[in-house]
Design a protein around this motif. Structure first.
Motif, PDB file in Angstrom:
ATOM      1  N   GLN A 173       7.713  -1.513 -14.848  1.00 38.53           N
ATOM      2  CA  GLN A 173       9.064  -1.325 -15.412  1.00 38.53           C
ATOM      3  C   GLN A 173      10.249  -1.416 -14.491  1.00 38.53           C
ATOM      4  OE1 GLN A 173       6.445   0.571 -15.993  1.00 38.53           O
ATOM      5  NE2 GLN A 173       6.027   0.909 -17.881  1.00 38.53           N
ATOM      6  N   THR A 174       9.842  -1.076 -13.462  1.00 41.80           N
ATOM      7  CA  THR A 174      10.970  -0.818 -12.105  1.00 41.80           C
ATOM      8  C   THR A 174      11.309  -2.688 -11.686  1.00 41.80           C
ATOM      9  OG1 THR A 174      10.449   0.963 -11.233  1.00 41.80           O
ATOM     10  CG2 THR A 174      11.377  -0.349  -9.844  1.00 41.80           C
ATOM     11  N   LEU A 175      10.344  -3.335 -11.412  1.00 35.51           N
ATOM     12  CA  LEU A 175      10.251  -4.708 -11.439  1.00 35.51           C
ATOM     13  C   LEU A 175      10.998  -5.375 -12.344  1.00 35.51           C
ATOM     14  CD1 LEU A 175       6.769  -5.647  -9.909  1.00 35.51           C
ATOM     15  CD2 LEU A 175       8.772  -5.050  -8.642  1.00 35.51           C
ATOM     16  N   GLU A 176      10.562  -5.121 -13.705  1.00 34.15           N
ATOM     17  CA  GLU A 176      11.367  -5.995 -14.731  1.00 34.15           C
ATOM     18  C   GLU A 176      13.022  -5.352 -14.936  1.00 34.15           C
ATOM     19  OE1 GLU A 176       9.049  -4.351 -18.021  1.00 34.15           O
ATOM     20  OE2 GLU A 176       7.407  -5.753 -17.491  1.00 34.15           O
ATOM     21  N   ALA A 177      13.184  -4.055 -14.610  1.00 32.50           N
ATOM     22  CA  ALA A 177      14.574  -3.665 -14.621  1.00 32.50           C
ATOM     23  C   ALA A 177      15.506  -4.224 -13.385  1.00 32.50           C
ATOM     24  CB  ALA A 177      14.676  -2.183 -14.695  1.00 32.50           C
ATOM     25  N   LEU A 178      14.769  -4.472 -12.208  1.00 30.60           N
ATOM     26  CA  LEU A 178      15.558  -5.059 -11.078  1.00 30.60           C
ATOM     27  C   LEU A 178      15.770  -6.573 -11.305  1.00 30.60           C
ATOM     28  CD1 LEU A 178      13.516  -3.536  -8.093  1.00 30.60           C
ATOM     29  CD2 LEU A 178      16.029  -3.210  -8.669  1.00 30.60           C
TER      30      LEU A 178
ATOM     31  N   ASP B 145       0.717  -1.255   0.166  1.00 36.60           N
ATOM     32  CA  ASP B 145      -0.042   0.002   0.148  1.00 36.60           C
ATOM     33  C   ASP B 145       0.809   1.233   0.083  1.00 36.60           C
ATOM     34  OD1 ASP B 145      -2.700  -1.345   0.180  1.00 36.60           O
ATOM     35  OD2 ASP B 145      -2.188  -1.634   2.351  1.00 36.60           O
ATOM     36  N   GLY B 146       0.680   2.208  -0.923  1.00 42.33           N
ATOM     37  CA  GLY B 146       1.328   3.356  -1.177  1.00 42.33           C
ATOM     38  C   GLY B 146       2.924   3.062  -1.818  1.00 42.33           C
ATOM     39  N   THR B 147       3.260   2.001  -2.193  1.00 39.61           N
ATOM     40  CA  THR B 147       4.261   1.869  -2.821  1.00 39.61           C
ATOM     41  C   THR B 147       4.282   1.292  -3.980  1.00 39.61           C
ATOM     42  OG1 THR B 147       5.625   1.770  -0.595  1.00 39.61           O
ATOM     43  CG2 THR B 147       6.649   0.754  -2.641  1.00 39.61           C
ATOM     44  N   MET B 148       3.509   0.107  -3.967  1.00 38.02           N
ATOM     45  CA  MET B 148       3.198  -0.702  -5.360  1.00 38.02           C
ATOM     46  C   MET B 148       1.859  -0.201  -5.973  1.00 38.02           C
ATOM     47  SD  MET B 148       4.921  -4.344  -4.833  1.00 38.02           S
ATOM     48  CE  MET B 148       3.585  -5.193  -4.127  1.00 38.02           C
TER      49      MET B 148
ATOM     50  N   LEU C 264      -1.534  -9.020  -5.660  1.00 37.21           N
ATOM     51  CA  LEU C 264      -0.775  -9.373  -6.494  1.00 37.21           C
ATOM     52  C   LEU C 264      -1.379 -10.311  -7.625  1.00 37.21           C
ATOM     53  CD1 LEU C 264       2.230 -10.313  -3.986  1.00 37.21           C
ATOM     54  CD2 LEU C 264       1.856  -8.368  -5.414  1.00 37.21           C
ATOM     55  N   GLU C 265      -2.264 -11.119  -7.329  1.00 33.39           N
ATOM     56  CA  GLU C 265      -2.763 -11.933  -8.383  1.00 33.39           C
ATOM     57  C   GLU C 265      -3.794 -11.188  -9.192  1.00 33.39           C
ATOM     58  OE1 GLU C 265      -5.201 -14.865  -5.941  1.00 33.39           O
ATOM     59  OE2 GLU C 265      -3.685 -16.307  -5.767  1.00 33.39           O
ATOM     60  N   THR C 266      -4.480 -10.119  -8.725  1.00 32.16           N
ATOM     61  CA  THR C 266      -5.176  -9.092  -9.700  1.00 32.16           C
ATOM     62  C   THR C 266      -4.168  -8.422 -10.681  1.00 32.16           C
ATOM     63  OG1 THR C 266      -6.703  -8.609  -7.989  1.00 32.16           O
ATOM     64  CG2 THR C 266      -6.454  -7.002  -9.716  1.00 32.16           C
ATOM     65  N   HIS C 267      -3.052  -8.086 -10.474  1.00 34.46           N
ATOM     66  CA  HIS C 267      -2.075  -7.755 -11.160  1.00 34.46           C
ATOM     67  C   HIS C 267      -1.160  -8.470 -11.880  1.00 34.46           C
ATOM     68  CE1 HIS C 267      -3.508  -3.667 -10.409  1.00 34.46           C
ATOM     69  NE2 HIS C 267      -3.655  -3.808  -9.033  1.00 34.46           N
ATOM     70  N   GLY C 268      -1.380  -9.761 -11.679  1.00 34.89           N
ATOM     71  CA  GLY C 268      -0.443 -10.776 -12.185  1.00 34.89           C
ATOM     72  C   GLY C 268       1.085 -10.600 -11.747  1.00 34.89           C
TER      73      GLY C 268
ATOM     74  N   GLU D  42      -7.427  -0.777  -6.532  1.00 28.24           N
ATOM     75  CA  GLU D  42      -5.906  -0.623  -6.131  1.00 28.24           C
ATOM     76  C   GLU D  42      -4.801  -0.742  -7.363  1.00 28.24           C
ATOM     77  OE1 GLU D  42      -5.907  -2.829  -1.909  1.00 28.24           O
ATOM     78  OE2 GLU D  42      -6.475  -3.950  -3.416  1.00 28.24           O
ATOM     79  N   PRO D  43      -4.994   0.432  -7.931  1.00 26.59           N
ATOM     80  CA  PRO D  43      -4.174   0.575  -9.252  1.00 26.59           C
ATOM     81  C   PRO D  43      -2.644   0.382  -8.796  1.00 26.59           C
ATOM     82  CG  PRO D  43      -5.083   2.657  -8.876  1.00 26.59           C
ATOM     83  CD  PRO D  43      -5.762   1.702  -7.781  1.00 26.59           C
ATOM     84  N   LEU D  44      -1.826  -0.131  -9.738  1.00 25.77           N
ATOM     85  CA  LEU D  44      -0.396  -0.135  -9.708  1.00 25.77           C
ATOM     86  C   LEU D  44      -0.064   1.466 -10.022  1.00 25.77           C
ATOM     87  CD1 LEU D  44       0.621  -3.112 -11.794  1.00 25.77           C
ATOM     88  CD2 LEU D  44       0.525  -3.080  -9.398  1.00 25.77           C
TER      89      LEU D  44
END
Length: 148
Positions: A96-101, A11-14, A123-127, A88-90
């Motif tokens: 892109q941050t997750l992919e780069a990491l 919450d508030g980060t992702m 997490l499931e909602t957003h895959g 709860e939108p991303l």
């Protein structure tokens, strides 16, 4: 090889969940005959375990009323989610941050004040569930700033 771990709060980060949290807190306080706290105060407790958060919003409250408001929040949030009222939108740029990491060899995890059920749903909602090797929630750990 050295592993690098990046831990994210939820919450508030992702995801932007502040409207849901504020609405659910309003309902929980009202259900217990209390005046809801200012949303500015509610946003400051995001990330704490729910009981800790409610306790901070009710500084003079006893354990019984804190427990009642906490349960009312859980019930209200669940009802909102079941009715499709929770959004709860991303945050922009998160994927892109997750992919780069990941491309740089980082291992990803989540440490949050959210419940197991709530985190799994987001997490499931957003895959995103399969991207994280560790999911640490308020169901198994004390609230921040405790190091566990």
């Amino acid at each position: 090889m050295t592993n690098k771990l990046a831990l994210f709060d939820c919450d508030g980060t992702m995801v932007d969940s502040q409207a849901n949290i504020c609405a659910s807190m309003d309902l929980a306080f009202q259900k217990n005959g209390l005046i809801p706290p200012d949303h500015h105060l509610v946003r400051r407790i995001v990330g704490l375990s729910l009981t800790e958060a409610v306790g901070q919003l009710l500084p003079g409250g006893n354990e019984v009323i804190v427990a009642k408001v906490t349960q009312s929040y859980k019930d209200g949030f669940f009802e909102l989610r079941q009715s499709g009222g929770v959004q709860e939108p991303l945050y922009e740029g998160l994927l892109q941050t997750l992919e780069a990491l990941e491309a740089s060899g980082w291992v990803l995890g989540v440490a949050t004040g959210k419940s197991d059920r709530g985190l799994r749903h987001v997490l499931e909602t957003h895959g995103l569930l399969d991207r994280f090797v560790t999911l640490q929630t308020a169901d198994r750990h004390p609230s921040k700033p405790h190091p566990a």
